[in-house]
Structures are given as C-alpha cells and as structure tokens.
Enzyme design. Sequence first.
Site, PDB file in Angstrom:
ATOM      1  N   SER A   1       0.833  -1.217   0.000  1.00  0.00           N
ATOM      2  CA  SER A   1       0.000   0.000   0.000  1.00  0.00           C
ATOM      3  C   SER A   1       0.867   1.267   0.000  1.00  0.00           C
ATOM      4  O   SER A   1       0.500   2.274  -0.617  1.00  0.00           O
ATOM      5  CB  SER A   1      -0.970  -0.003   1.180  1.00  0.00           C
ATOM      6  OG  SER A   1      -0.305   0.138   2.406  1.00  0.00           O
ATOM      7  N   ASN A   2       2.001   1.231   0.671  1.00  0.00           N
ATOM      8  CA  ASN A   2       2.905   2.390   0.605  1.00  0.00           C
ATOM      9  C   ASN A   2       3.478   2.561  -0.795  1.00  0.00           C
ATOM     10  O   ASN A   2       3.622   3.688  -1.281  1.00  0.00           O
ATOM     11  CB  ASN A   2       4.033   2.254   1.631  1.00  0.00           C
ATOM     12  CG  ASN A   2       3.612   2.720   3.001  1.00  0.00           C
ATOM     13  OD1 ASN A   2       3.412   3.918   3.213  1.00  0.00           O
ATOM     14  ND2 ASN A   2       3.460   1.778   3.931  1.00  0.00           N
TER      15      ASN A   2
ATOM     16  N   ARG B   1      23.123 -14.338   2.785  1.00  0.00           N
ATOM     17  CA  ARG B   1      22.601 -12.994   2.528  1.00  0.00           C
ATOM     18  C   ARG B   1      23.310 -12.329   1.352  1.00  0.00           C
ATOM     19  O   ARG B   1      22.685 -11.646   0.541  1.00  0.00           O
ATOM     20  CB  ARG B   1      22.785 -12.135   3.778  1.00  0.00           C
ATOM     21  CG  ARG B   1      21.493 -11.674   4.384  1.00  0.00           C
ATOM     22  CD  ARG B   1      21.738 -10.866   5.629  1.00  0.00           C
ATOM     23  NE  ARG B   1      21.055 -11.446   6.771  1.00  0.00           N
ATOM     24  CZ  ARG B   1      19.745 -11.333   6.998  1.00  0.00           C
ATOM     25  NH1 ARG B   1      18.972 -10.677   6.175  1.00  0.00           N
ATOM     26  NH2 ARG B   1      19.199 -11.876   8.048  1.00  0.00           N
TER      27      ARG B   1
ATOM     28  N   ARG C   1      13.285  -7.703   4.642  1.00  0.00           N
ATOM     29  CA  ARG C   1      14.582  -8.371   4.782  1.00  0.00           C
ATOM     30  C   ARG C   1      15.596  -7.349   5.286  1.00  0.00           C
ATOM     31  O   ARG C   1      15.551  -6.178   4.870  1.00  0.00           O
ATOM     32  CB  ARG C   1      15.090  -8.929   3.438  1.00  0.00           C
ATOM     33  CG  ARG C   1      14.122  -9.812   2.702  1.00  0.00           C
ATOM     34  CD  ARG C   1      13.683 -11.017   3.481  1.00  0.00           C
ATOM     35  NE  ARG C   1      14.759 -11.919   3.831  1.00  0.00           N
ATOM     36  CZ  ARG C   1      14.604 -12.965   4.648  1.00  0.00           C
ATOM     37  NH1 ARG C   1      13.421 -13.218   5.189  1.00  0.00           N
ATOM     38  NH2 ARG C   1      15.616 -13.749   4.924  1.00  0.00           N
ATOM     39  N   ILE C   2      16.486  -7.808   6.149  1.00  0.00           N
ATOM     40  CA  ILE C   2      17.568  -6.925   6.613  1.00  0.00           C
ATOM     41  C   ILE C   2      18.666  -6.942   5.558  1.00  0.00           C
ATOM     42  O   ILE C   2      19.044  -7.997   5.054  1.00  0.00           O
ATOM     43  CB  ILE C   2      18.087  -7.405   7.984  1.00  0.00           C
ATOM     44  CG1 ILE C   2      17.014  -7.127   9.038  1.00  0.00           C
ATOM     45  CG2 ILE C   2      19.397  -6.711   8.343  1.00  0.00           C
ATOM     46  CD1 ILE C   2      17.349  -7.633  10.418  1.00  0.00           C
ATOM     47  N   LEU C   3      19.150  -5.755   5.198  1.00  0.00           N
ATOM     48  CA  LEU C   3      20.176  -5.640   4.162  1.00  0.00           C
ATOM     49  C   LEU C   3      21.557  -5.497   4.815  1.00  0.00           C
ATOM     50  O   LEU C   3      21.694  -4.870   5.867  1.00  0.00           O
ATOM     51  CB  LEU C   3      19.875  -4.416   3.283  1.00  0.00           C
ATOM     52  CG  LEU C   3      18.557  -4.524   2.503  1.00  0.00           C
ATOM     53  CD1 LEU C   3      18.139  -3.167   1.950  1.00  0.00           C
ATOM     54  CD2 LEU C   3      18.662  -5.557   1.381  1.00  0.00           C
TER      55      LEU C   3
ATOM     56  N   HIS D   1       9.082   3.278   8.473  1.00  0.00           N
ATOM     57  CA  HIS D   1       9.013   2.399   9.641  1.00  0.00           C
ATOM     58  C   HIS D   1       7.803   2.804  10.483  1.00  0.00           C
ATOM     59  O   HIS D   1       7.593   3.995  10.726  1.00  0.00           O
ATOM     60  CB  HIS D   1      10.300   2.519  10.456  1.00  0.00           C
ATOM     61  CG  HIS D   1      10.333   1.583  11.618  1.00  0.00           C
ATOM     62  ND1 HIS D   1      10.559   0.221  11.472  1.00  0.00           N
ATOM     63  CD2 HIS D   1      10.137   1.791  12.937  1.00  0.00           C
ATOM     64  CE1 HIS D   1      10.506  -0.347  12.658  1.00  0.00           C
ATOM     65  NE2 HIS D   1      10.249   0.573  13.566  1.00  0.00           N
TER      66      HIS D   1
HETATM   67  C1  GAR Z   1       3.984  -0.700   6.698  1.00  0.00           C
HETATM   68  O1  GAR Z   1       3.275  -0.438   7.888  1.00  0.00           O
HETATM   69  C2  GAR Z   1       5.451  -0.362   6.880  1.00  0.00           C
HETATM   70  O2  GAR Z   1       5.679   0.767   7.687  1.00  0.00           O
HETATM   71  C3  GAR Z   1       5.947  -1.602   7.549  1.00  0.00           C
HETATM   72  O3  GAR Z   1       5.297  -2.651   6.897  1.00  0.00           O
HETATM   73  C4  GAR Z   1       4.028  -2.199   6.406  1.00  0.00           C
HETATM   74  C5  GAR Z   1       3.947  -2.495   4.933  1.00  0.00           C
HETATM   75  O4  GAR Z   1       2.664  -2.236   4.425  1.00  0.00           O
HETATM   76  N1  GAR Z   1       7.361  -1.712   7.457  1.00  0.00           N
HETATM   77  C6  GAR Z   1       8.138  -2.291   8.374  1.00  0.00           C
HETATM   78  O5  GAR Z   1       7.697  -2.818   9.379  1.00  0.00           O
HETATM   79  C7  GAR Z   1       9.610  -2.266   8.062  1.00  0.00           C
HETATM   80  N2  GAR Z   1      10.356  -2.845   9.130  1.00  0.00           N
HETATM   81  P1  GAR Z   1       2.443  -2.075   2.855  1.00  0.00           P
HETATM   82  O6  GAR Z   1       3.056  -3.307   2.191  1.00  0.00           O
HETATM   83  O7  GAR Z   1       0.956  -2.045   2.706  1.00  0.00           O
HETATM   84  O8  GAR Z   1       3.102  -0.805   2.408  1.00  0.00           O
END
Ligand code: GAR
Length: 195
Positions: A13-14, A65, A91-93, A109
């Site tokens: 969604s982001n 990795r 994934r951690i880079l 985040h």
């Molecule tokens: C979002 O809430 C983002 O902030 C979080 O995962 C979700 C992804 O949603 N990211 C993390 O937790 C990164 N560590 P989306 O796939 O709908 O954008």
Amino acid sequence: MKRVVILISGGGSNMVALCRSMTGDHPARPVLVLSNEPEAGGLARARDMGIPTAVVDHRPFRGDRAGFEAELLKPIEAARPDILCLAGFMRILTPGFVDRFAGRMLNIHPSLLPKYPGLHTHARALAAGDAEAGCTVHEVTPALDAGPILGQARVPIRPGDTEATLAARVLAEEHRLYPAVLRRFAAGDRRPVTP
Ligand code: GAR
C-alpha cells in the site's frame, strides 16, 4: 527525472501511494517494483499501474545474505535507480548493500523512531501505555532503523485500541508521509517533513 526503484514484501500500500504521487511536476518516476516475496500482493498492484516488476525470492539463499543481495542487485542495477525506497520490505540488508546506495535509500518504519526499531512496533507502543504512535521515514544506514530522520507523522493512541486498529491509523499517515518525503528528497531537499 529521478528514477525510483521500490522494494516490497507484502501488500504494497505504501508503494501504491508512492507511485500514485509520482506524476505531473513530481521530480521522480517509478521504474521498478521489486519483491522478495513471489506472492506479494503489491506485485499485481504495480503491474496494474503499468510499472515493471521483478521478484528475487530470498528462500533459495537461506544463510547466504550476500548471495541473495547479489541476485537482488541485478534487476536494481538494470533499472539504473537514483533513489531506492523500501516500502514494507522485510529483509535486513547487509552494510555492503546499504553502503552501495548511501544517501539514496529511504525506508518507512511504523513507529516514532528512535522508539521501537525492529518488529511488532504497535504491540510495543500499546504495551508501554504510550499516548501516541506514528511513523518515520528515514535514510537507510547500516544500523537497523537508525538512519537520519526525513519525516515523522503522529497519531493518538485511543482507549480500546488493538494492534490492528492502531496499525490502520498509522498506515493512513504512512500513505501521506512517504510521498511527501520522497517528493522533497527527489528535489534534493533533505529537511525533515513534519506534517
Ligand atoms: C507498513 O506499515 C510499513 O511501515 C511496515 O510494513 C508495512 C507495509 O505495508 N514496514 C516495516 O515494518 C519495516 N520494518 P504495505 O506493504 O501495505 O506498504
């Protein structure tokens, strides 16, 4: 025009909010959506918007990795990005990968960093009895969720909130914040956004 590659693992969604924002006089355009999850819902959403997609499944690289990242780099480099956006990329880079894109990689985040880096941010905010929660866009550096902050948005925590209700309230802010930060960043302005 700045070229933006977006990395996702899930619903995206982001990613959709970012892609929708990159039109008109916006200084950037999406050139690739890349997922480590073949089943990520965001892949179809990107394709529906006419954006090229690629998948590099992390599973065959268990314990390797560097091998995973070498494979991930191929479609990224082919897309010649100016900016990389992590958007729910889980994934951690490695420092080697991060350093290669120093000053060009952003992440969103779901907490008010430096509070709650890592996972389960909403559960931790609720357990702590916090009065507010939010989200942060930051530059990615080798230390997890600790790079320079480029923008934050806050939401209240309400009585009766659950992880799900809080996550939804924060996510709505993420969809406003990330495009606002990317627009500024792509224009070369790194002052933090505080809507
Ligand atoms: C979002 O809430 C983002 O902030 C979080 O995962 C979700 C992804 O949603 N990211 C993390 O937790 C990164 N560590 P989306 O796939 O709908 O954008």
